[in-house]
Motif scaffolding. Structure first.
Motif, PDB file in Angstrom:
ATOM      1  N   UNK A  48       1.328  -0.689   0.266  1.00 51.98           N
ATOM      2  CA  UNK A  48       0.449   0.113   0.310  1.00 51.98           C
ATOM      3  C   UNK A  48       0.780   1.836   0.229  1.00 51.98           C
ATOM      4  N   UNK A  49       0.620   2.349  -0.715  1.00 49.85           N
ATOM      5  CA  UNK A  49       0.895   3.559  -0.572  1.00 49.85           C
ATOM      6  C   UNK A  49       0.845   3.957   1.673  1.00 49.85           C
ATOM      7  N   UNK A  50       0.152   3.690   1.647  1.00 51.69           N
ATOM      8  CA  UNK A  50      -0.353   3.789   3.493  1.00 51.69           C
ATOM      9  C   UNK A  50      -0.751   2.918   4.048  1.00 51.69           C
ATOM     10  N   UNK A  51      -0.753   2.526   5.133  1.00 47.38           N
ATOM     11  CA  UNK A  51      -1.136   2.079   6.071  1.00 47.38           C
ATOM     12  C   UNK A  51      -2.171   3.326   7.178  1.00 47.38           C
ATOM     13  N   UNK A  52      -3.045   2.922   7.839  1.00 48.66           N
ATOM     14  CA  UNK A  52      -4.088   3.669   8.664  1.00 48.66           C
ATOM     15  C   UNK A  52      -4.223   2.648  10.301  1.00 48.66           C
ATOM     16  N   UNK A  53      -2.799   3.188  10.563  1.00 51.65           N
ATOM     17  CA  UNK A  53      -3.294   1.754  11.471  1.00 51.65           C
ATOM     18  C   UNK A  53      -3.660   2.106  13.258  1.00 51.65           C
ATOM     19  N   UNK A  54      -4.877   1.880  13.641  1.00 52.13           N
ATOM     20  CA  UNK A  54      -5.506   2.083  14.316  1.00 52.13           C
ATOM     21  C   UNK A  54      -4.564   1.718  16.266  1.00 52.13           C
ATOM     22  N   UNK A  55      -4.947   2.471  16.708  1.00 53.28           N
ATOM     23  CA  UNK A  55      -3.718   1.653  18.620  1.00 53.28           C
ATOM     24  C   UNK A  55      -4.448   0.968  19.271  1.00 53.28           C
ATOM     25  N   UNK A  56      -5.656   1.514  19.771  1.00 50.83           N
ATOM     26  CA  UNK A  56      -5.807  -0.001  20.501  1.00 50.83           C
ATOM     27  C   UNK A  56      -6.748  -0.739  20.304  1.00 50.83           C
ATOM     28  N   UNK A  57      -6.411  -1.357  19.880  1.00 49.97           N
ATOM     29  CA  UNK A  57      -7.174  -2.754  19.243  1.00 49.97           C
ATOM     30  C   UNK A  57      -7.179  -4.109  20.049  1.00 49.97           C
ATOM     31  N   UNK A  58      -7.718  -5.394  20.537  1.00 49.38           N
ATOM     32  CA  UNK A  58      -7.645  -6.500  20.750  1.00 49.38           C
ATOM     33  C   UNK A  58      -6.845  -7.502  20.060  1.00 49.38           C
ATOM     34  N   UNK A  59      -6.526  -8.772  21.071  1.00 47.89           N
ATOM     35  CA  UNK A  59      -5.638  -9.319  20.669  1.00 47.89           C
ATOM     36  C   UNK A  59      -4.016  -8.964  20.329  1.00 47.89           C
ATOM     37  N   UNK A  60      -4.096  -7.793  19.363  1.00 46.65           N
ATOM     38  CA  UNK A  60      -2.471  -7.246  18.489  1.00 46.65           C
ATOM     39  C   UNK A  60      -2.684  -5.464  19.056  1.00 46.65           C
ATOM     40  N   UNK A  61      -2.378  -4.813  19.700  1.00 46.00           N
ATOM     41  CA  UNK A  61      -2.444  -3.525  19.589  1.00 46.00           C
ATOM     42  C   UNK A  61      -1.205  -2.595  18.650  1.00 46.00           C
ATOM     43  N   UNK A  62      -1.771  -1.465  18.136  1.00 43.84           N
ATOM     44  CA  UNK A  62      -1.854  -0.610  17.285  1.00 43.84           C
ATOM     45  C   UNK A  62       0.276  -0.613  17.749  1.00 43.84           C
ATOM     46  N   UNK A  88      -2.375  10.016  23.071  1.00 45.29           N
ATOM     47  CA  UNK A  88      -1.594  10.160  23.986  1.00 45.29           C
ATOM     48  C   UNK A  88      -0.911  10.849  23.151  1.00 45.29           C
ATOM     49  N   UNK A  89      -1.150  12.025  23.811  1.00 47.62           N
ATOM     50  CA  UNK A  89       0.905  13.108  23.242  1.00 47.62           C
ATOM     51  C   UNK A  89       1.905  12.347  24.196  1.00 47.62           C
ATOM     52  N   UNK A  90       2.069  12.370  25.275  1.00 49.04           N
ATOM     53  CA  UNK A  90       2.911  11.251  25.560  1.00 49.04           C
ATOM     54  C   UNK A  90       3.189   9.838  24.551  1.00 49.04           C
ATOM     55  N   UNK A  91       2.520   9.427  24.540  1.00 48.76           N
ATOM     56  CA  UNK A  91       2.849   8.454  23.207  1.00 48.76           C
ATOM     57  C   UNK A  91       3.276   8.504  21.802  1.00 48.76           C
ATOM     58  N   UNK A  92       3.537   9.458  21.796  1.00 49.47           N
ATOM     59  CA  UNK A  92       3.822   9.394  20.307  1.00 49.47           C
ATOM     60  C   UNK A  92       5.154   9.779  20.213  1.00 49.47           C
ATOM     61  N   UNK A  93       6.028  10.380  21.132  1.00 52.86           N
ATOM     62  CA  UNK A  93       7.448   9.353  20.690  1.00 52.86           C
ATOM     63  C   UNK A  93       7.988   8.089  20.621  1.00 52.86           C
ATOM     64  N   UNK A 103       0.442  11.150  12.353  1.00 47.49           N
ATOM     65  CA  UNK A 103      -0.280  10.650  13.916  1.00 47.49           C
ATOM     66  C   UNK A 103      -1.617  11.274  13.298  1.00 47.49           C
ATOM     67  N   UNK A 104      -3.049  10.973  13.325  1.00 42.69           N
ATOM     68  CA  UNK A 104      -4.361  11.343  12.688  1.00 42.69           C
ATOM     69  C   UNK A 104      -5.290  11.214  13.803  1.00 42.69           C
ATOM     70  N   UNK A 105      -5.677  11.635  13.902  1.00 44.49           N
ATOM     71  CA  UNK A 105      -6.786  11.876  15.189  1.00 44.49           C
ATOM     72  C   UNK A 105      -8.321  11.389  14.350  1.00 44.49           C
ATOM     73  N   UNK A 106      -9.392  10.547  14.743  1.00 42.01           N
ATOM     74  CA  UNK A 106      -9.980   9.861  14.019  1.00 42.01           C
ATOM     75  C   UNK A 106     -11.457  11.595  13.765  1.00 42.01           C
TER      76      UNK A 106
END
Length: 125
Positions: A48-62, A88-93, A103-106
């Motif tokens: 893909x040209x881009x992957x958009x990835x959710x952070x909070x998911x069950x089984x395996x998180x972002x 979470x701004x602390x997680x960005x780093x 990072x893109x907020x939905x």
């Protein structure tokens, strides 16, 4: 143009797909409901040209998915946009250190989502 959205929320996946097709009807939009499905798609399709990835998911998180993507030589250079309703701004780093590109907020509504996707869908013509 090929985009992959990895998200456990079916409504968010549907909105993303509709927004992509609204902004660029010729774009191919792949959807994965979890990390396992995403890794299977990535193994068997064009990059893909881009992957958009959710952070909070069950089984395996972002975070774990991002780490797996960056370990894979074939996928390492694909831009990953962390796409979540709660970044979470602390997680960005931490995500940046793992290889996240942006990072893109939905967006809360469909038309805001379309506006947010315009730049991605026009950059790789």
């Amino acid at each position: 143009m090929v985009l992959l959205n990895i998200d456990d929320d079916p409504e968010d996946l549907d909105n993303f797909f509709r927004a992509v097709k609204t902004v660029n009807p010729l774009a191919k939009c792949l959807l994965a409901r979890n990390a396992k499905e995403a890794l299977h798609i990535l193994k068997d399709t064009l990059l893909p040209d881009y992957i958009f990835l959710d952070i909070r998911m069950p089984m395996m998180d972002g975070k774990t998915v991002l780490s797996e993507l960056r370990k894979n030589k074939r996928l390492r250079s694909v831009p990953v946009i962390m796409y979540s309703s709660s970044i979470n701004p602390r997680e960005i780093e931490e995500y940046e250190s793992l290889g996240a590109n942006e990072f893109l907020n939905k967006p809360r509504d469909f038309f805001s989502l379309c506006d947010a996707l315009v730049g991605y869908l026009k950059m790789n013509k």
